[in-house]
Write a protein that holds these residues in place. Sequence first.
Motif: not given
Length: 117
Positions: A24-26, A73-75, A81-84, A109-116
């Motif tokens: 689905q994310c493709a 994708n253009d930026v 991905t949320a992680e990137n 509302p139910k998903t989070w990615a974090e970089y620390r």
Amino acid sequence: MFRISKEFHFSASHRLDHLAADHQCARLHGHNYIVVVELAAPDLNADGFVRDYHELAPLKAYLDGQFDHRHLNDVLDMPSTAENLARHLFDWCRARWPETSAVRVSETPKTWAEYRP
């Protein structure tokens, strides 16, 4: 350690082209993103702040100018991905505010990615 955070919002589309065509994310889709930047310091400045929230206004301008209502994708020069995105925004913030300790990105509302680091 003192910690502060501020939340920002933007809307954008993207596709994860590297995934299988039936994933689905493709497919082209969009999100109302939430970005939270966290800053940390062992001591407060002379005004009693880690950093004045007003000083974070350039992040809003960056998100509005580069990401809001854009196709990620253009930026981004990496899979959108949320992680990137969290890592990209962390690096952008850390270059301006050395106290930056983490960036969180939500696509739903139910998903989070974090970089620390």
